[in-house]
Every structure is written in C-alpha cells, then in structure tokens.
Design a protein around this motif. Structure first.
Motif, PDB file in Angstrom:
ATOM      1  N   ASP A   1     -52.536 -63.185  38.149  1.00 60.21           N
ATOM      2  CA  ASP A   1     -51.903 -64.397  37.637  1.00 60.21           C
ATOM      3  C   ASP A   1     -52.745 -64.986  36.519  1.00 60.21           C
ATOM      4  O   ASP A   1     -53.664 -65.770  36.761  1.00 60.21           O
ATOM      5  CB  ASP A   1     -51.709 -65.414  38.766  1.00 60.21           C
ATOM      6  N   LYS A   2     -52.422 -64.604  35.295  1.00 62.35           N
ATOM      7  CA  LYS A   2     -53.199 -65.051  34.139  1.00 62.35           C
ATOM      8  C   LYS A   2     -52.687 -66.357  33.540  1.00 62.35           C
ATOM      9  O   LYS A   2     -53.361 -66.973  32.734  1.00 62.35           O
ATOM     10  CB  LYS A   2     -53.186 -63.961  33.065  1.00 62.35           C
TER      11      LYS A   2
ATOM     12  N   ASP B   1     -38.149 -51.838  30.451  1.00 60.10           N
ATOM     13  CA  ASP B   1     -39.070 -51.472  31.525  1.00 60.10           C
ATOM     14  C   ASP B   1     -39.931 -52.624  32.019  1.00 60.10           C
ATOM     15  O   ASP B   1     -40.828 -52.410  32.843  1.00 60.10           O
ATOM     16  CB  ASP B   1     -39.987 -50.340  31.057  1.00 60.10           C
ATOM     17  N   VAL B   2     -39.695 -53.834  31.528  1.00 61.13           N
ATOM     18  CA  VAL B   2     -40.518 -54.970  31.949  1.00 61.13           C
ATOM     19  C   VAL B   2     -40.282 -55.222  33.442  1.00 61.13           C
ATOM     20  O   VAL B   2     -39.153 -55.462  33.866  1.00 61.13           O
ATOM     21  CB  VAL B   2     -40.184 -56.240  31.136  1.00 61.13           C
ATOM     22  N   PRO B   3     -41.352 -55.148  34.245  1.00 66.58           N
ATOM     23  CA  PRO B   3     -41.195 -55.375  35.687  1.00 66.58           C
ATOM     24  C   PRO B   3     -40.716 -56.800  35.978  1.00 66.58           C
ATOM     25  O   PRO B   3     -40.976 -57.727  35.199  1.00 66.58           O
ATOM     26  CB  PRO B   3     -42.601 -55.172  36.244  1.00 66.58           C
ATOM     27  N   ALA B   4     -40.053 -56.972  37.083  1.00 62.93           N
ATOM     28  CA  ALA B   4     -39.542 -58.290  37.467  1.00 62.93           C
ATOM     29  C   ALA B   4     -40.658 -59.335  37.486  1.00 62.93           C
ATOM     30  O   ALA B   4     -40.458 -60.476  37.060  1.00 62.93           O
ATOM     31  CB  ALA B   4     -38.848 -58.215  38.817  1.00 62.93           C
ATOM     32  N   SER B   5     -41.825 -58.940  37.936  1.00 62.92           N
ATOM     33  CA  SER B   5     -42.953 -59.884  38.020  1.00 62.92           C
ATOM     34  C   SER B   5     -43.475 -60.311  36.650  1.00 62.92           C
ATOM     35  O   SER B   5     -44.220 -61.278  36.553  1.00 62.92           O
ATOM     36  CB  SER B   5     -44.093 -59.262  38.827  1.00 62.92           C
ATOM     37  N   GLN B   6     -43.067 -59.603  35.607  1.00 56.68           N
ATOM     38  CA  GLN B   6     -43.539 -59.897  34.256  1.00 56.68           C
ATOM     39  C   GLN B   6     -42.449 -60.510  33.368  1.00 56.68           C
ATOM     40  O   GLN B   6     -42.689 -60.810  32.208  1.00 56.68           O
ATOM     41  CB  GLN B   6     -44.056 -58.617  33.598  1.00 56.68           C
ATOM     42  N   GLN B   7     -41.255 -60.712  33.901  1.00 56.65           N
ATOM     43  CA  GLN B   7     -40.138 -61.227  33.110  1.00 56.65           C
ATOM     44  C   GLN B   7     -40.432 -62.592  32.490  1.00 56.65           C
ATOM     45  O   GLN B   7     -39.947 -62.886  31.407  1.00 56.65           O
ATOM     46  CB  GLN B   7     -38.869 -61.313  33.971  1.00 56.65           C
TER      47      GLN B   7
END
Length: 91
Positions: free
Chosen positions: A83-84, A43-49
């Motif tokens: 954006d961390k 379930d990891v979103p594309a933005s978090q890959q």
C-alpha cells in the motif's frame, strides 16, 4: 521513458504517472519497469485499478519526463510495499 513513443510519462516527487489519454498501449514500457509496476491496460489487476484514475489526475499536474533516469537506490524495497498510497507526494 526512453521507450515511450508518445512521451506519456510524468514525474512527481516520488511517483511516475502515465497519462492514459496520451498512452497508445504499445506496452514497450512494461518490460522496462525495474519493479514490474506497469501493466498493459487490459491486464491491470483489480487491486491496482485505483491507479488508473490517479495516473489521469497526476499526469495533468506534473511535467513530462522524456529521458530515463536510473532507478532510485531503494526501488527494490518499495517493490515489496503493498500500500504505497499513504506515501504518495502529490505536490
């Protein structure tokens, strides 16, 4: 971290990393995260890959953490930061 049956969490200066080699994808930690920052592997979103590889790298360098700590006082503020990565302290 208390809910993790395999102790795959590792603590850095301002980030927790999950060792993907140790994680058994039980998802017990997903509901425990106070800012909904943990996802089941599928379930990891594309933005978090990007964080998958980052977790693999950092979990090898940082010590294991096996006991829960209270969330940092400003954890809710950080939940809104998109954006961390520029703030990540690796050492």
């Amino acid at each position: 971290m208390d809910v993790c049956p395999v102790d795959c969490f590792h603590e850095g200066p301002n980030f927790l990393a999950i060792d993907p080699d140790e994680c058994i994808d039980c998802t017990l930690c997903v509901a425990e995260c106070p800012v909904s920052a943990i996802y089941a592997e599928d379930d990891v979103p594309a933005s978090q890959q990007v964080y998958i590889q980052l977790n693999a790298e950092l979990s090898k360098r940082w010590p294991s953490i096996t006991a829960s700590k209270p969330p940092l006082p400003d954890h809710a503020d950080w939940a809104e930061v998109s954006d961390k990565l520029p703030h990540l302290q690796r050492d």
